[in-house]
Design an enzyme around this catalytic site. Structure first.
Site, PDB file in Angstrom:
ATOM      1  N   GLU A  59     -11.161  -3.484   7.612  1.00  0.00           N
ATOM      2  CA  GLU A  59     -11.896  -2.896   8.724  1.00  0.00           C
ATOM      3  C   GLU A  59     -13.351  -2.808   8.253  1.00  0.00           C
ATOM      4  O   GLU A  59     -13.601  -2.302   7.164  1.00  0.00           O
ATOM      5  CB  GLU A  59     -11.332  -1.499   8.973  1.00  0.00           C
ATOM      6  CG  GLU A  59     -11.480  -1.038  10.380  1.00  0.00           C
ATOM      7  CD  GLU A  59     -10.978   0.385  10.557  1.00  0.00           C
ATOM      8  OE1 GLU A  59     -11.684   1.161  11.176  1.00  0.00           O
ATOM      9  OE2 GLU A  59      -9.879   0.695  10.053  1.00  0.00           O
ATOM     10  N   ARG A 294      -0.001   0.069  -3.331  1.00  0.00           N
ATOM     11  CA  ARG A 294      -1.460   0.001  -3.419  1.00  0.00           C
ATOM     12  C   ARG A 294      -1.880   0.292  -4.842  1.00  0.00           C
ATOM     13  O   ARG A 294      -1.136   0.844  -5.644  1.00  0.00           O
ATOM     14  CB  ARG A 294      -2.110   0.957  -2.432  1.00  0.00           C
ATOM     15  CG  ARG A 294      -1.844   2.411  -2.688  1.00  0.00           C
ATOM     16  CD  ARG A 294      -2.303   3.294  -1.522  1.00  0.00           C
ATOM     17  NE  ARG A 294      -3.717   3.165  -1.224  1.00  0.00           N
ATOM     18  CZ  ARG A 294      -4.206   2.693  -0.058  1.00  0.00           C
ATOM     19  NH1 ARG A 294      -3.407   2.308   0.892  1.00  0.00           N
ATOM     20  NH2 ARG A 294      -5.500   2.629   0.135  1.00  0.00           N
ATOM     21  N   LYS A 304     -11.629   5.910   0.815  1.00  0.00           N
ATOM     22  CA  LYS A 304     -12.909   5.683   1.482  1.00  0.00           C
ATOM     23  C   LYS A 304     -13.613   7.014   1.755  1.00  0.00           C
ATOM     24  O   LYS A 304     -14.806   7.157   1.552  1.00  0.00           O
ATOM     25  CB  LYS A 304     -12.645   4.950   2.802  1.00  0.00           C
ATOM     26  CG  LYS A 304     -13.590   3.806   3.072  1.00  0.00           C
ATOM     27  CD  LYS A 304     -13.148   3.006   4.292  1.00  0.00           C
ATOM     28  CE  LYS A 304     -12.495   1.693   3.901  1.00  0.00           C
ATOM     29  NZ  LYS A 304     -12.040   0.911   5.057  1.00  0.00           N
TER      30      LYS A 304
HETATM   31  P1  ATP Z   1      -8.915   2.944   5.501  1.00  0.00           P
HETATM   32  O1  ATP Z   1      -8.557   4.109   4.631  1.00  0.00           O
HETATM   33  O2  ATP Z   1     -10.196   3.109   6.232  1.00  0.00           O
HETATM   34  O3  ATP Z   1      -7.797   2.371   6.306  1.00  0.00           O
HETATM   35  P2  ATP Z   1      -8.419   0.864   3.626  1.00  0.00           P
HETATM   36  O4  ATP Z   1      -8.744   1.184   2.213  1.00  0.00           O
HETATM   37  O5  ATP Z   1      -7.023   0.737   4.062  1.00  0.00           O
HETATM   38  O6  ATP Z   1      -9.260   1.874   4.459  1.00  0.00           O
HETATM   39  P3  ATP Z   1      -8.961  -1.600   4.985  1.00  0.00           P
HETATM   40  O7  ATP Z   1     -10.279  -2.133   5.316  1.00  0.00           O
HETATM   41  O8  ATP Z   1      -8.046  -1.231   6.075  1.00  0.00           O
HETATM   42  O9  ATP Z   1      -9.224  -0.398   4.001  1.00  0.00           O
HETATM   43  O10 ATP Z   1      -8.189  -2.518   3.942  1.00  0.00           O
HETATM   44  C1  ATP Z   1      -8.209  -3.913   3.934  1.00  0.00           C
HETATM   45  C2  ATP Z   1      -7.046  -4.415   3.130  1.00  0.00           C
HETATM   46  O11 ATP Z   1      -7.128  -3.960   1.793  1.00  0.00           O
HETATM   47  C3  ATP Z   1      -5.731  -3.914   3.693  1.00  0.00           C
HETATM   48  O12 ATP Z   1      -4.861  -5.021   3.813  1.00  0.00           O
HETATM   49  C4  ATP Z   1      -5.252  -2.928   2.697  1.00  0.00           C
HETATM   50  O13 ATP Z   1      -3.867  -2.935   2.593  1.00  0.00           O
HETATM   51  C5  ATP Z   1      -5.896  -3.398   1.390  1.00  0.00           C
HETATM   52  N1  ATP Z   1      -6.123  -2.281   0.490  1.00  0.00           N
HETATM   53  C6  ATP Z   1      -6.893  -1.198   0.715  1.00  0.00           C
HETATM   54  N2  ATP Z   1      -6.819  -0.337  -0.307  1.00  0.00           N
HETATM   55  C7  ATP Z   1      -5.981  -0.889  -1.219  1.00  0.00           C
HETATM   56  C8  ATP Z   1      -5.486  -0.484  -2.500  1.00  0.00           C
HETATM   57  N3  ATP Z   1      -5.836   0.665  -3.060  1.00  0.00           N
HETATM   58  N4  ATP Z   1      -4.656  -1.334  -3.152  1.00  0.00           N
HETATM   59  C9  ATP Z   1      -4.311  -2.502  -2.608  1.00  0.00           C
HETATM   60  N5  ATP Z   1      -4.716  -2.936  -1.405  1.00  0.00           N
HETATM   61  C10 ATP Z   1      -5.542  -2.146  -0.709  1.00  0.00           C
HETATM   62 MG    MG Z   2      -6.617   0.514   6.336  1.00  0.00          MG
END
Ligand code: ATP
Ligand code: MG
Length: 587
Positions: A59, A294, A304
């Site tokens: 996002e 994750r 975030k």
């Molecule tokens: P939000 O908390 O705003 O949803 P987010 O960290 O999930 O933020 P996104 O932009 O939705 O951020 O994430 C993009 C991709 O990165 C998604 O497919 C998510 O699964 C992956 N991602 C985010 N954080 C992690 C993490 N800590 N480990 C592995 N993958 C991650």
């Molecule tokens: Mg997300």
């Protein structure tokens, strides 16, 4: 710096799934119409040349962090290794908080990590907002087919009536409204005739489902907001859980990888795509969602919200502060794409949540930098060493190797003269046991130079050493025949005082002192390490003056450093320490 191929990969459960799917021919009949789209786009199209399709779907509402690096390496890495394509997709279905600035920085970070969404001249760069028309038509289809209805309960009522883990939900008063009536109200929603929060479109599934996500989830809501790409064309926006499966299906993703918290959403993902496929809107085979754990790293935070707080409260200098676990921060810190790719390979993917020690990431950076970074000499806490019997005004060259494991990188000349900078800790007036460096009467080798014998020191009124004195042995120079006859235990580094580059150097420690910052009820802000940044003036060998922003070096004995990409000026770089050497030098 050379771009080395990724380390040989270890297998993991997702690779196993991909291999099994390819072996069984699950996706062999899949076609690709050349662009994302519904069933009509891919009908009668040629077989997809990409054996699998994955996607990285951020996002655009923030800067990428180390967790995203894991996801990027996983998705792009699978596509690379299985002759597939990974789509770079912005999941920009939420009009609030999304900005072009983030889009640009995300694209830059993915490329920096060494991945490309341009495959054989085709740009697989997609925006979920380009699918708003399809999503809207899909919603109309669901309404017509009796699979969705407009609910006019308030958000609070909907929550209240959703039931609990032990009790089924209560049907909405509008649940059995006719498709024609639902369609009429939905069109009014779209036309802007209803207030935000006054109604939502919900999928009609099962209010008694043991999976609460299947109790008629909301799929469209009213938001009178300006979107960064579609402007004010829409005042209703799809919910993430509705939009994401459709995005995957339109792009013909085969393996849709997401983090574990989406596991409970998978039944809805499948339900929705099946309904749209049976309605003829989507082509089969449909994408499949797989969940992995994750990334959690010790001593940092990857939320975030918490990262935004660090920036807003000025606990750090910005998103690109070298202590931040963002990719812009890491890059400035001197971490490398090769190090991140190695890290992603090493930690693999699993289905169980766990904590990875930050040192695992640091080790990966060391491993790559040890390989890639040329050696240089730096004195971080300088004190003068005067060689009393060395001729005044004389300058000669010594020749340290640029990389001890890579003789092909040759040697360079560094000037040697009567007055040198040495480390303050390399002299002790009264040495402790086992101290082999400079003390009165002891001999040491000035690395790549001469053997000297310490004669004493001068001190200021507070007793602080101001100068160390010694005499040198003219026949002891490294690389000359005479040098072997000197046997000394200590070996210290130096730079010529008249030639040195006095330079700002920044040393970093962990941003948080706690292993799990903000764990439980604690406030992560209270876990911050108050001493995570040290700025010193170091004396560097003269060639470092010409370092280019972003260039890496090993400062012998101290670790890996990079010329800061923001504050360096031509001819006046500033250095950041990326990581220390594996072994501390103290002996
Ligand atoms: P939000 O908390 O705003 O949803 P987010 O960290 O999930 O933020 P996104 O932009 O939705 O951020 O994430 C993009 C991709 O990165 C998604 O497919 C998510 O699964 C992956 N991602 C985010 N954080 C992690 C993490 N800590 N480990 C592995 N993958 C991650
Ligand atoms: Mg997300």
């Amino acid at each position: 710096m050379s771009t080395k191929p990724a380390a040989p990969h270890v297998t993991n459960f997702i690779r196993n799934i991909v291999e099994a799917d390819l072996a069984s021919g699950k996706y062999a009949t899949r076609t690709w119409g050349g662009k994302p789209g519904g069933a009509s786009t891919h009908a009668d199209a040629p077989a997809d040349a990409a054996r699998i399709r994955t996607r990285f779907p951020p996002e655009p509402n923030g800067y990428l962090h180390f967790g995203h690096a894991k996801s990027i390496c996983l998705n792009f890495g699978l596509a690379r290794d299985f002759s597939g394509v990974c789509h770079m997709r912005f999941d920009d279905t939420n009009p609030e908080r999304e900005e072009q600035e983030y889009v640009d920085s995300i694209l830059d970070a993915v490329q920096w990590l060494g991945f490309d969404w341009n495959v054989n001249g085709i740009e697989h760069l997609y925006y979920a907002s380009d699918y708003f028309d399809f999503m809207y038509e899909a919603a109309e289809h669901l309404i017509t087919a009796g699979h969705a209805y407009v609910d006019e309960q308030s958000a609070g009522q909907i929550r209240l009536n959703r039931g609990t883990l032990t009790e089924p939900g209560k049907p909405s008063p509008q649940r059995d409204r006719s498709p024609a009536e639902n369609l009429r109200v939905f069109h009014e929603m779209r036309a802007g005739q209803h207030a935000e929060g006054s109604m939502v479109l919900r999928a009609k599934i099962d209010m008694a489902s043991p999976n609460i996500n299947m109790r008629d989830p909301a799929i469209y809501r009213i938001r009178k907001a300006v979107h960064h790409r579609t402007g004010d064309r829409w005042c209703i926006y799809p919910m993430y859980t509705y939009a994401h499966p459709i995005e995957d299906a339109l792009e013909r993703i085969t393996h849709s990888l997401c983090t574990l918290e989406f596991e409970d959403q998978r039944p809805f993902y499948d339900w929705l795509l099946e309904r749209l496929a049976e309605g003829g809107l989507l082509a089969k085979p449909l994408p499949h969602q797989y969940e992995f754990a994750r990334l959690n790293l010790t001593h940092i935070v990857l939320s975030k919200r918490k990262l935004i707080q660090l920036v807003d409260e000025k606990r750090v200098t910005g998103w690109d502060d070298p202590r931040m676990p963002t990719l812009v921060g890491a890059r400035r810190r001197g971490y490398t794409p090769e190090g991140f790719r190695l890290f992603a390979e090493r930690i693999g993917v699993s289905k169980a949540d766990s904590w990875i020690d930050l040192s695992v990431l640091e080790d990966c950076m060391r491993e790559h930098l040890n390989e890639a970074a040329p050696r240089r000499i730096a004195v971080l806490e300088p004190v003068k060493l005067v060689i009393d019997n060395y001729p005044d005004g004389q300058v000669e060259a010594c020749h340290p190797p640029n990389h001890p494991q890579k003789p092909e990188l040759g040697k360079r000349a560094v000037p040697f003269s009567k007055e040198l900078w040495i480390e303050r800790e390399d002299f002790m007036e009264t040495p402790g046991k086992g101290y082999f460096r400079l003390f009165p009467g002891n001999k040491v080798r000035l690395r790549y130079g001469f053997v000297v014998e310490c004669t004493g020191c001068t001190k200021d009124a507070d007793g602080r050493v101001t100068e160390v004195h010694c005499n040198y042995f003219a026949d002891s120079k490294s690389g000359t025949p005479g040098s072997d006859s000197y046997k000394v235990k200590g070996n210290i580094h130096w730079v010529s005082a008249a030639h040195a580059y006095a330079c700002e150097v920044r040393l970093f420690d962990r941003l948080y002192k706690a292993v799990h910052p903000g764990a439980g009820e604690s406030d992560h802000i209270e876990d911050l390490n108050p001493d995570s940044r040290h700025v010193i003036t170091a004396q560097l060998e003269p060639s470092l003056k010409d370092a280019q922003a972003g260039e890496h070096f090993q400062f012998e004995r101290y670790g890996y450093f990079v010329a800061d990409s923001v504050d360096s000026r031509p001819g006046a770089p500033i250095f950041n320490r990326a990581v220390t050497l594996r072994d501390s030098w103290h002996k």
